[in-house]
Write a protein that holds these residues in place. Structure first.
Motif, short mmCIF file in Angstrom:
data_model
loop_
_atom_site.label_atom_id
_atom_site.label_comp_id
_atom_site.label_asym_id
_atom_site.label_seq_id
_atom_site.Cartn_x
_atom_site.Cartn_y
_atom_site.Cartn_z
N SER A 96 21.58 71.07 194.97
CA SER A 96 21.44 69.62 194.90
C SER A 96 20.66 69.26 193.65
CB SER A 96 20.71 69.09 196.13
OG SER A 96 20.58 67.70 196.06
N GLN A 97 21.18 68.25 192.95
CA GLN A 97 20.48 67.80 191.74
C GLN A 97 20.87 66.37 191.46
OE1 GLN A 97 20.99 69.09 187.28
NE2 GLN A 97 19.95 70.76 188.37
N SER A 98 19.91 65.62 190.97
CA SER A 98 20.25 64.25 190.62
C SER A 98 19.85 64.00 189.17
CB SER A 98 19.58 63.24 191.56
OG SER A 98 18.18 63.24 191.39
N ARG A 99 20.64 63.16 188.53
CA ARG A 99 20.39 62.80 187.13
C ARG A 99 20.39 61.29 187.02
NH1 ARG A 99 21.92 66.19 183.04
NH2 ARG A 99 20.84 64.64 181.76
N LEU A 100 19.47 60.78 186.23
CA LEU A 100 19.38 59.34 185.99
C LEU A 100 19.70 59.12 184.52
CD1 LEU A 100 18.57 56.61 187.32
CD2 LEU A 100 16.26 57.00 186.44
N SER A 273 15.04 58.46 182.32
CA SER A 273 16.43 58.60 181.87
C SER A 273 16.53 59.10 180.45
CB SER A 273 17.13 57.24 181.95
OG SER A 273 16.47 56.30 181.11
N GLY A 274 15.37 59.30 179.82
CA GLY A 274 15.41 59.76 178.45
C GLY A 274 15.75 58.64 177.47
N GLU A 275 15.66 57.43 177.93
CA GLU A 275 15.97 56.27 177.06
C GLU A 275 14.68 55.56 176.67
OE1 GLU A 275 18.94 55.33 175.99
OE2 GLU A 275 20.34 56.44 177.25
#
Lengths: 511, 222
Positions: A96-100, A273-275
């Motif tokens: 399981s992994q989530s990315r934003l 989010s790296g933004e």
């Protein structure tokens, strides 16, 4: 004498008066209804936009997404797992992994643009948001082991090299994956007067406030929270980080979702989010409605790469049955009411001229006994004007009844508007690759985002609005104006015909 | 009263040209009772319309007193008709939607008289022709003779200098004809106005003190 003659003539020519009045009444009723429905549709569109852009937003600033260049990928989330990632039980490994990350199709730009916008004259308020999508990958696959010769074998360890595949969700070495996503909107917690959160009502808990800057707290849309079975006080995983759910909100528009599933502080959204230092939308409120054009032009000059849209521009982006209704009203409705109006005016003019012709001897006699052309023209014009006003009164009554019927039926129209990028809710594909899970890599499983299905939800709010057709003073005034205009036009033309009658010819013509 | 000098009137009727009046020279004194007699199509009505300023001559002049009405502007002509000339037509020409009283009042409308005074004079005019009790009736509710009497009242209510009657008894029976002629002559005698009657009926014509004959547009004295 004027009013006596007028009254007697209209009463004596009831059929002609009725035909002209009915024609005018139908035309005016249609104009009233079309105008009123158009106002109602416009208000409904504003309601849809309000659910996405919030109350008081006059202008939005965004940047059109640039398609990826040749050879560049779709930019979807990439899920990487170490060899020992996940938990393994009975030969099955759960991952399981989530990315934003920025919502697909939403282009981000430097947050410094907000200061630029605030520096523009007649900007009363502005706030920035960052549209993100949280994508979660969940999968079950058989426990993978490497044999001495480098080949893989699934299932628990065994010395029998020729054993059949084992493990996995089906126990036979198969795998299952699912991908889920929901929208996340990063916003300034202190700017609740403008933007998406200005169009919501607190359902439970609390909304974000200025103290929440930098904190891992989230507010959920109430409908989303219900469907995801998340309550206030629970935690929600966003990009691998747990956020505390502090409240839920509902849209002010009935039967509509708010602009996003989840709301978090902007700075946290940017970091996660790296933004960093990036935003995707700015919501702008002008000092007054008369300043909107100037503010729009100034922002476009200050930010030449930005897309600057007013409510009118955004209204055209509203899709659904609301859009269809808007097209119907503005195209068919407008031209139909115009055609009926022209027909009604023509009928009035033709019947008035016919009436003057029929009264040739009468007008000839009046001229013979000394009535001037002006007096006779005035008499004819007066009769036409009163006939027009009778039609106008009947038209207003019919129009109001029509509006009442529409409001009693209150047809439901639905409209969707996206807050940035383009709306993938319909499962459109996009640039870059599609694909499912790509397995076979010993270092872990990879998956690229696939399009369609539940994927690709940007902040697109579908609102259902019951159409309400308002009655305004201006619409009634327009109706009265049309009635007077029609009457005067017919009267002027009829009066001109009467004035051209030469008494001798008029008397001679009837012998 | 009237001076006609080389009065000519031609007009188009379909494809043909009609010479209604040809070089008419005529003088009619104030207070005269004149009958203009002639066959149908001889120019009687055209001559009457010229005398009433309802039409313009093709050539020649026509004067009422000192005023040359041959090419007078329409507005001025209307004022002269309103004040000085009364008309009685063969078919009465009453306004069908107005009562007898209101029909008479239409003649006073151009004179700018107040409503109250207008009504009073109209009532008196109707009384003078014996129709005071029919003031509130519509023309459709009156006999031919009564309608013509209303028309006479309308013509005389403004106390004109001239009364022009175009076949005033043409649509009436003999008995009613005599009644109408009696009324006209009585008013002529009492008020000293100039009465000009156009008729094809010799019985009507011979009651005038002066008879003119018109045929093919030419006028001669009888």
């Amino acid at each position: 004498m004027f009013f006596t003659y007028l009254r007697r003539e209209l009463a004596g020519r009831r059929r002609q008066t009725a035909i002209i009045a009915i024609g005018m009444a139908l035309a005016i009723a249609l104009v009233i209804i079309v105008n009123s429905v158009a106002s109602g549709v416009k208000a409904a569109q504003a309601s849809v936009l309000e659910s996405v852009y919030g109350v008081g937003t006059d202008i939005t600033v965004s940047q059109s997404p640039t398609p990826p260049g040749e050879g560049e990928g779709g930019g979807g989330p990439r899920f990487e797992f170490d060899a020992d990632a996940g938990t393994t039980t009975d030969g099955t490994t759960e991952l399981s992994q989530s990315r934003l990350m920025a919502g697909f199709g939403a282009s981000t730009f430097d947050a410094g643009a907000l200061d630029t916008v605030l520096g523009v004259d007649n900007v009363a308020a502005a706030s920035a948001t960052l549209s993100l999508t949280n994508t979660t990958f969940n999968g079950e696959m058989p426990q993978m082991r490497q044999n001495g010769d480098g080949t893989e074998q699934s299932g628990p360890s065994t010395d029998v090299q020729a054993a059949p595949p084992q493990g996995g969700p089906d126990g036979a070495g198969g795998s299952a994956f699912d991908v889920d996503s929901f929208s996340v909107l990063g916003l300034d917690p202190s700017a609740d007067a403008i933007g998406p959160l200005s169009a919501v009502t607190l359902a439970e808990g609390r909304t974000l406030d200025a103290d929440d800057a930098g904190a891992n707290v989230a507010v959920l849309d109430a409908d989303y929270a219900t469907s995801a079975e998340i309550a206030v006080g629970d935690t929600i995983d966003l990009g691998g980080t747990d956020f505390e759910v502090v409240g839920t909100v509902t849209s002010n528009a009935a039967d509509s979702a708010s602009a996003s599933n989840v709301y978090i502080p902007l700075d946290v959204a940017q970091t996660l989010s790296g933004e960093d230092g990036m935003i995707s939308n700015i919501y702008v409120q002008a000092a007054s409605s008369t300043d909107i054009s100037q503010v729009q032009a100034d922002i476009e000059a200050a930010l030449p790469d930005a897309t600057v849209s007013t409510q009118e521009d955004l209204a055209s982006s509203v899709s659904g049955s609301l859009s269809t209704a808007s097209d119907l009203v503005s195209n068919l409705g407008l031209w139909l009411s115009l055609a009926v109006l022209v027909a009604a005016f023509l009928i009035a003019i033709l019947f008035t001229i016919s009436g003057v012709t029929r009264r040739t001897r009468e007008f000839g006699t009046l001229k013979a006994i000394g009535w001037s052309n002006r007096r006779i023209t005035g008499q004819v014009a007066g009769e036409s004007l009163v006939t027009g006003l009778i039609g106008g009164a009947a038209g207003i009554a019919i129009g109001l009844i029509g509006i009442l019927v529409i409001n009693l039926i209150a047809p439901t129209l639905s409209g969707s508007a996206s807050s940035g990028g383009f709306d993938l809710a319909g499962g459109q594909g996009g640039p870059g690759g599609a694909g499912g899970a790509s397995g076979g890599d010993a270092s872990g499983a990879q998956a690229t985002r696939s399009f369609g299905g539940p994927m690709g939800q940007t902040a697109a709010a579908t609102t259902e609005v019951a159409l309400n057709a308002p009655v305004t003073v201006s619409v009634i005034a327009i109706a009265v104006g049309i009635a007077i205009l029609g009457g005067l036009l017919a009267g002027a033309i009829g009066g001109w015909r009467a004035s051209r009658l030469r008494p001798a010819e008029a008397l001679r013509s009837v012998g | 009263m009237y001076t006609l000098t080389k009065l000519t009137k031609t007009y188009r009727q379909g494809n043909r040209t009609v010479h209604a009046l040809k070089n008419v020279d005529l003088t009619i004194g104030a207070g005269q009772h004149v009958a203009i007699q002639g066959p149908t199509g001889g120019g009687k009505s055209t001559l009457l319309q010229m005398l009433g300023g309802l039409d313009r001559p093709t050539s020649g002049t026509i004067r009422i007193g000192e005023d040359d009405i041959s090419d007078m502007p329409d507005g001025k002509l209307a004022k002269i008709r309103a004040k000085e000339i009364g008309f009685v037509f063969q078919n009465f020409n009453l306004i069908p939607t107005l009562t007898a009283q209101e029909n008479v009042e239409t003649a006073l409308e151009p004179l700018g008289i107040s409503g109250e005074l207008r009504a009073k004079r109209a009532t008196e005019a109707l009384a003078s022709v014996g129709l005071a009790d029919r003031a509130g009736h519509l023309p459709s509710e009156l006999s031919g003779g009564q309608q013509q009497r209303v028309a006479i009242a309308r013509a005389l209510v403004k106390e004109p200098d001239v009364l022009l009657a175009d076949e005033p008894t043409g649509a009436l029976d003999e008995e009613t004809r005599d009644e109408i002629l009696d009324i006209l002559e009585g008013l002529w005698r009492d008020r000293g106005l100039t009465l000009i009657v156009v008729t094809h009926d010799s019985a009507v014509a011979k009651r005038a003190e002066r008879r003119l004959h018109i045929k093919a547009g030419a006028v001669s004295e009888r």
